[in-house]
Design a protein around this motif. Structure first.
Motif, PDB file in Angstrom:
ATOM      1  N   ASP A 194      -4.154 -11.512  13.920  1.00  0.00           N
ATOM      2  CA  ASP A 194      -3.411 -12.726  13.585  1.00  0.00           C
ATOM      3  C   ASP A 194      -3.419 -13.027  12.089  1.00  0.00           C
ATOM      4  O   ASP A 194      -3.076 -14.130  11.668  1.00  0.00           O
ATOM      5  N   ILE A 195      -3.801 -12.063  11.269  1.00  0.00           N
ATOM      6  CA  ILE A 195      -3.885 -12.274   9.819  1.00  0.00           C
ATOM      7  C   ILE A 195      -2.512 -12.052   9.195  1.00  0.00           C
ATOM      8  O   ILE A 195      -1.898 -10.998   9.389  1.00  0.00           O
ATOM      9  N   GLU A 196      -2.026 -13.053   8.454  1.00  0.00           N
ATOM     10  CA  GLU A 196      -0.665 -13.007   7.936  1.00  0.00           C
ATOM     11  C   GLU A 196      -0.548 -12.491   6.504  1.00  0.00           C
ATOM     12  O   GLU A 196       0.545 -12.397   5.967  1.00  0.00           O
ATOM     13  N   GLN A 197      -1.645 -12.189   5.855  1.00  0.00           N
ATOM     14  CA  GLN A 197      -1.561 -11.685   4.482  1.00  0.00           C
ATOM     15  C   GLN A 197      -0.995 -10.262   4.463  1.00  0.00           C
ATOM     16  O   GLN A 197      -1.042  -9.543   5.460  1.00  0.00           O
ATOM     17  N   TYR A 198      -0.439  -9.888   3.300  1.00  0.00           N
ATOM     18  CA  TYR A 198       0.195  -8.576   3.151  1.00  0.00           C
ATOM     19  C   TYR A 198      -0.669  -7.672   2.269  1.00  0.00           C
ATOM     20  O   TYR A 198      -1.251  -8.116   1.264  1.00  0.00           O
ATOM     21  N   ILE A 199      -0.717  -6.406   2.620  1.00  0.00           N
ATOM     22  CA  ILE A 199      -1.456  -5.413   1.833  1.00  0.00           C
ATOM     23  C   ILE A 199      -0.453  -4.413   1.261  1.00  0.00           C
ATOM     24  O   ILE A 199       0.320  -3.799   2.004  1.00  0.00           O
ATOM     25  N   LEU A 200      -0.472  -4.260  -0.053  1.00  0.00           N
ATOM     26  CA  LEU A 200       0.449  -3.368  -0.757  1.00  0.00           C
ATOM     27  C   LEU A 200      -0.327  -2.492  -1.729  1.00  0.00           C
ATOM     28  O   LEU A 200      -1.450  -2.833  -2.123  1.00  0.00           O
ATOM     29  N   PRO A 201       0.263  -1.394  -2.169  1.00  0.00           N
ATOM     30  CA  PRO A 201      -0.386  -0.618  -3.233  1.00  0.00           C
ATOM     31  C   PRO A 201      -0.441  -1.420  -4.527  1.00  0.00           C
ATOM     32  O   PRO A 201       0.435  -2.252  -4.799  1.00  0.00           O
ATOM     33  N   GLY A 202      -1.473  -1.196  -5.335  1.00  0.00           N
ATOM     34  CA  GLY A 202      -1.585  -1.878  -6.629  1.00  0.00           C
ATOM     35  C   GLY A 202      -0.456  -1.482  -7.557  1.00  0.00           C
ATOM     36  O   GLY A 202       0.064  -0.368  -7.509  1.00  0.00           O
ATOM     37  N   LEU A 203      -0.077  -2.392  -8.445  1.00  0.00           N
ATOM     38  CA  LEU A 203       1.104  -2.230  -9.289  1.00  0.00           C
ATOM     39  C   LEU A 203       0.785  -1.435 -10.558  1.00  0.00           C
ATOM     40  O   LEU A 203      -0.345  -1.452 -11.054  1.00  0.00           O
ATOM     41  N   VAL A 204       1.818  -0.767 -11.076  1.00  0.00           N
ATOM     42  CA  VAL A 204       1.679   0.070 -12.273  1.00  0.00           C
ATOM     43  C   VAL A 204       2.737  -0.325 -13.291  1.00  0.00           C
ATOM     44  O   VAL A 204       3.924  -0.409 -12.964  1.00  0.00           O
ATOM     45  N   ASP A 205       2.308  -0.576 -14.517  1.00  0.00           N
ATOM     46  CA  ASP A 205       3.242  -0.798 -15.626  1.00  0.00           C
ATOM     47  C   ASP A 205       3.528   0.573 -16.242  1.00  0.00           C
ATOM     48  O   ASP A 205       2.634   1.219 -16.791  1.00  0.00           O
ATOM     49  N   ALA A 206       4.789   1.012 -16.159  1.00  0.00           N
ATOM     50  CA  ALA A 206       5.129   2.375 -16.558  1.00  0.00           C
ATOM     51  C   ALA A 206       5.252   2.575 -18.067  1.00  0.00           C
ATOM     52  O   ALA A 206       5.360   3.720 -18.528  1.00  0.00           O
ATOM     53  N   HIS A 207       5.219   1.499 -18.827  1.00  0.00           N
ATOM     54  CA  HIS A 207       5.273   1.651 -20.295  1.00  0.00           C
ATOM     55  C   HIS A 207       4.908   0.317 -20.938  1.00  0.00           C
ATOM     56  O   HIS A 207       5.642  -0.659 -20.835  1.00  0.00           O
ATOM     57  N   VAL A 208       3.770   0.309 -21.622  1.00  0.00           N
ATOM     58  CA  VAL A 208       3.329  -0.927 -22.271  1.00  0.00           C
ATOM     59  C   VAL A 208       2.581  -0.597 -23.558  1.00  0.00           C
ATOM     60  O   VAL A 208       1.895   0.419 -23.656  1.00  0.00           O
TER      61      VAL A 208
END
Length: 555
Positions: free
Chosen positions: A37-51
């Motif tokens: 019943d857990i409504e949180q979402y799990i996604l891969p961590g984000l990547v900045d492709a050029h900074v």
């Protein structure tokens, strides 16, 4: 072993499902469907492709604390800014400080130090130096090749750097604003695989069709997401997301890559394509050791409340929680201070610009005045236009004209007490006061704009006292943000730097500017590789002609 439950967003299989991931020894060992019943979402961590981390005005360890709170687990970073000041020593400084924190920072080898031979820089990385650096395992790619004319014309030094990248099997990043047609084909044919400088949709599509990856940039000044966002659904395998140059207030108050996923959702873009652009494409293109929410991969993932608000609740890197509901879970030691700043104070005489025929008086003098070339800044863009106008003259001297929004701009070498170079700029908007900065891409000399000579000199001299940073105000009231590391970065906490920077922006607005990010815009007015007209420490430069031009126009 640790387990985490939520709605798992799998961008590779393009589905969402209730499930559980298990983590052990920094890796994801299983991802299983599981009813809960857990409504949180799990996604891969984000990547900045050029900074350019330097643009955050904080050292890498401080920058890391700001961006993990936004769900970023990795950045592809070009240490070009500090390299132009300190060379290899500057690159090593960034790597050593970044090692102190969990954020995965993958640094490249700057390809253009100096960016052009038409300005003074603090270092030179020639083809031999670039080859030596590319041989290192802790440097991952050849950073943006800004000298696109050199590529097109086959300059030996430029081509040698490209060949070194190929020899070591490392990607070559591009930088080719407005490049189209046969010249673009030559540029891509030289092995350059990415571009983050497309400012029209048609230009980006042409580059994609030639095999380039397009990095959609959304920084503090240059913002291209609105123009290019449709590419994410139209060419999902050819697009990445990046911030390029983001100031601390943008990172703290607006966000990092997470803000682009929010905006993409608002525009109805496919969530799986957005995640592909924000994670999968950069990981695969650069060969990064970063998890993509797959079994056997590093446990680099985030937990968010929902896909619309995209509020990051937790960030994990290598299985360790580094951010938890408002709190960054790692501390940092204060970074050492490194700098190169050899400029002395100036006087009004140093920036006075006298008409050649100043002895002519009255109506006869008016007939002698030629039009001058004026840089036309564009809010939210690195490119500029140019106009020719009659200057304002007082006592035989060319001065700022706030009533017409034509202001004097000066650029001075930070590396020596060379003469000031003087130009004029439109669209900065100051009615009084001045702004000055030692952040001036790419060689980071001193740049200042003001309503009067007196105020320009006051701002520059405060900058000299601080050995770099940002200054704004009138002669009676100057505010500053010292940047003790190379005149680019502070070792203070990111929120503190952001708050002070916000105060400076607010003061600039009180003085009349309406620019979204006045200091960021100013910092690009001496960038001699972005069209059309710029001012460097050696003179006024026409980027389209790739040559110096006189302030006074022939017409």
């Amino acid at each position: 072993m640790q387990t985490y439950q939520g709605i798992i967003v799998d961008a590779i299989s393009r589905r969402k499902f209730k499930g559980e991931i298990a983590v052990e020894n920094g890796k994801i060992i299983s991802i299983e469907e599981k009813n809960h019943d857990i409504e949180q979402y799990i996604l891969p961590g984000l990547v900045d492709a050029h900074v350019h981390i330097e643009s955050s005005m904080t050292v890498p360890s401080v920058f890391a604390r700001m961006v993990v709170a936004r769900g970023t687990v990795a950045v592809v970073s070009d240490p070009h800014e500090i390299a132009n000041i300190m060379g290899e020593e500057g690159i090593d400084y960034m790597l050593e400080d970044a090692k102190k924190v969990p954020l995965k920072a993958f640094f490249g080898v700057p390809s253009c130090v100096p960016a052009t031979p038409f300005e003074s820089s603090g270092a030179v990385l020639d083809a031999d130096a670039v080859d030596r650096l590319l041989a290192r395992e802790d440097l991952y790619y050849l950073s943006e090749m800004m000298n696109f004319p050199g590529v097109i014309m086959g300059f030996p030094e430029v081509m040698a750097k490209l060949e070194s990248a190929k020899k070591y099997g490392k990607n070559i990043d591009g930088h080719a604003p407005g490049l189209r047609g046969a010249d673009l084909q030559k540029y891509v044919g030289a092995g350059i695989s990415t571009d983050h400088e497309s400012f029209t949709y048609e230009e980006a599509v042409e580059k994609i069709k030639l095999g380039m990856k397009i990095l959609i940039r959304e920084g503090s000044s240059a913002r291209n997401f609105e123009t290019l966002h449709k590419l994410i659904d139209e060419y999902p395998e050819s697009v990445m997301l990046c911030t390029d140059d983001s100031h601390p207030d943008t990172l703290i108050y607006e966000g990092h890559i997470d803000k682009l996923l929010r905006r993409g959702q608002e525009k109805g873009l496919d969530i799986y394509n957005l995640i592909r652009a924000a994670v999968i494409n950069p990981v695969e293109h650069y060969g990064l050791d970063v998890g993509m929410l797959r079994e056997g991969y590093p446990a680099d993932f985030i937990i968010i409340d929902d896909l619309k608000s995209f509020n990051v609740m937790k960030t994990f890197i290598d299985g360790n929680c580094v951010y938890d509901n408002g709190k960054v879970l790692f501390s940092i030691e204060k970074a050492p201070v490194k700098n190169v700043f050899n400029r002395g104070k100036i006087s009004i005489d140093d920036i006075k610009l006298t008409l050649p025929d100043s002895e002519i008086k009255g109506e006869q003098m008016e007939k002698q005045i030629k039009k001058i070339r004026v840089i036309v800044a564009q809010d939210g863009e690195l490119v500029t236009g140019q106009e020719t106008v009659l200057p304002k003259v007082e006592n035989g001297n060319l001065v700022s004209d706030p009533a017409r929004d034509i202001l004097k701009m000066v650029v001075l070498s930070r590396y020596a007490n060379d003469p000031a170079q003087i130009g004029f700029i439109k669209n900065i908007g100051l009615k009084k006061g001045a702004i000055a900065s030692s952040i001036a891409h790419d060689s980071h000399n001193i740049i200042a704009v003001g309503a009067t000579d007196e105020e320009i000199v006051g701002a520059v001299n405060r900058l000299v006292e601080n050995r770099g940073g940002i200054v704004v105000g009138t002669a009676e009231n100057l505010l500053d943000l010292p940047l003790e590391v190379s005149g680019l970065m502070s070792t203070l906490d990111g929120k503190e730097v952001a708050a002070r920077y916000g105060q400076l922006n607010e003061e600039a607005r009180k003085l009349g500017t309406s620019l979204m990010s006045p200091f960021m815009t100013l910092s690009f007015m001496s960038l001699l590789v972005i069209p059309e007209l710029k001012l460097g420490d050696k003179g006024l430069f026409d980027v389209t002609k790739f040559e110096f031009v006189e302030l006074f126009a022939d017409e």
